[in-house]
Design an enzyme around this catalytic site. Sequence first.
Site, mmCIF file in Angstrom:
data_model
loop_
_atom_site.group_PDB
_atom_site.id
_atom_site.type_symbol
_atom_site.label_atom_id
_atom_site.label_comp_id
_atom_site.label_asym_id
_atom_site.label_seq_id
_atom_site.Cartn_x
_atom_site.Cartn_y
_atom_site.Cartn_z
ATOM 1 N NE ARG A 130 -2.470 -0.217 -2.282
ATOM 2 C CZ ARG A 130 -3.448 -1.095 -2.435
ATOM 3 N NH1 ARG A 130 -4.591 -0.721 -2.900
ATOM 4 N NH2 ARG A 130 -3.292 -2.351 -2.083
ATOM 5 C CB THR A 131 4.260 -0.169 -4.255
ATOM 6 O OG1 THR A 131 3.687 0.118 -2.985
ATOM 7 C CG2 THR A 131 5.655 0.428 -4.320
ATOM 8 C CE LYS A 149 15.967 -20.019 -14.871
ATOM 9 N NZ LYS A 149 16.570 -19.462 -16.089
ATOM 10 N NE ARG A 193 6.320 -3.904 -2.006
ATOM 11 C CZ ARG A 193 5.080 -3.509 -1.747
ATOM 12 N NH1 ARG A 193 4.089 -4.378 -1.807
ATOM 13 N NH2 ARG A 193 4.815 -2.253 -1.430
ATOM 14 C CG HIS A 220 6.744 1.070 1.584
ATOM 15 N ND1 HIS A 220 7.060 1.620 0.354
ATOM 16 C CD2 HIS A 220 5.578 0.388 1.411
ATOM 17 C CE1 HIS A 220 6.128 1.276 -0.518
ATOM 18 N NE2 HIS A 220 5.223 0.527 0.087
HETATM 19 C C1 NCD Z 1 1.921 -1.430 2.284
HETATM 20 C C2 NCD Z 1 3.166 -2.267 2.149
HETATM 21 O O1 NCD Z 1 3.353 -2.976 1.152
HETATM 22 O O2 NCD Z 1 3.959 -2.209 3.073
HETATM 23 N N1 NCD Z 1 1.204 -1.321 1.085
HETATM 24 C C3 NCD Z 1 1.586 -0.403 0.153
HETATM 25 O O3 NCD Z 1 2.677 -0.410 -0.326
HETATM 26 N N2 NCD Z 1 0.707 0.546 -0.135
HETATM 27 C C4 NCD Z 1 1.086 -1.800 3.429
HETATM 28 C C5 NCD Z 1 0.659 -3.216 3.592
HETATM 29 O O4 NCD Z 1 0.975 -4.101 2.798
HETATM 30 O O5 NCD Z 1 -0.043 -3.465 4.572
#
Ligand code: NCD
Length: 357
Positions: free
Chosen positions: A51-52, A80, A101, A129
Amino acid sequence: MRSLIDILDLTVEEIDELMHVACDIINNPWKYSEMCRGKKLATLFFEPSTRTRLSFEAAMLELGGSVLGFSEASTSSAAKGESVADTAKVMSAYCDIIAMRHPKEGAPLVAARNATVPVINGGDGGHCHPTQTLTDLLTIFREKGRLSDITIGFCGDLKFGRTVHSLIHALCRYTGIKVILISPEELKVPNYVKNENAFEYEETTSLEEAIPKLDVLYMTRIQKERFETDEEYERLKDSYVLTPEKLENAKEDMCILHPLPRVNEISVAVDKDPRACYFRQVANGKYIRMALILKLLEEARQDGNPALDDSEYIKGVHRCFNPRCITSCEQEIEHMFKVSHSGAHRCVYCEARAREL
Ligand code: NCD
């Protein structure tokens, strides 16, 4: 350079404005379809995501921009041994804005301090997040019509669930918020989240007891990848499963949120309950990210790239000993601390308490 690393980087007024723009995008998408023509978003994902990452990419494409990036550390030069700082400097030459991320807490802040374009934190380890929080706030606002006077229950892995930490930080700034923290003993919300925010909360291990009181139920997955042993994960993984039977005692207009992915904690039978909002929540994520990209690009255009101001940070006295912090694996990052609300000295990257050198 304005980046979004922590949800508290945005004021309540700015969040309101982002939600306002997101709602306008929902109603008038054509108005926005060329706004980022010629602009590039880079998605640097050192950890799995559906999703993100893809909502960021969809957001930029719907604004008329383009996207580039990688979706696993193994296909980037991190494999590397390249540092986060160098990756951020390099990517600044290729794009106008970065979404990132990383499994280490504080890595997106390191990137933001070295990039010459805005950086958006798409999740850093078990820490925070902020764009999921914007998604959650927009969802609560659209479903309930308000962000104040809400009793919200967080259920599941509240220790490692970064979306929970960021949403608590954000909600504490609204009035009439009551939080019920529902988790096994081993997976309680970290103390820094409880101590650094003034909010009314109770802690329980019982979802059944909490459910009738809630306006919003925020379910979370047990974060398998953050456990030290498989045995511990196996023991805790099915701690909570939301079923239609458990919902019998819930309010008729309670909203069920989940950042997704779901593993087993919401039975599929719940999906057809009108209170299940988690797939509508996903759609909101794209619109709020469109609003955020527009805001940060506009601020970058106006403000350029001012020099870093570290004057409020404490340096040279303490070290961060959190093994999950980016400072634990990248030796050249200077350890820096800030004085928190409670007066504690906390690492600027991961918020762990400082220890004397
Ligand atoms: C979450 C995350 O990555 O922290 N997912 C997301 O970004 N929608 C929740 C999760 O991974 O459980």
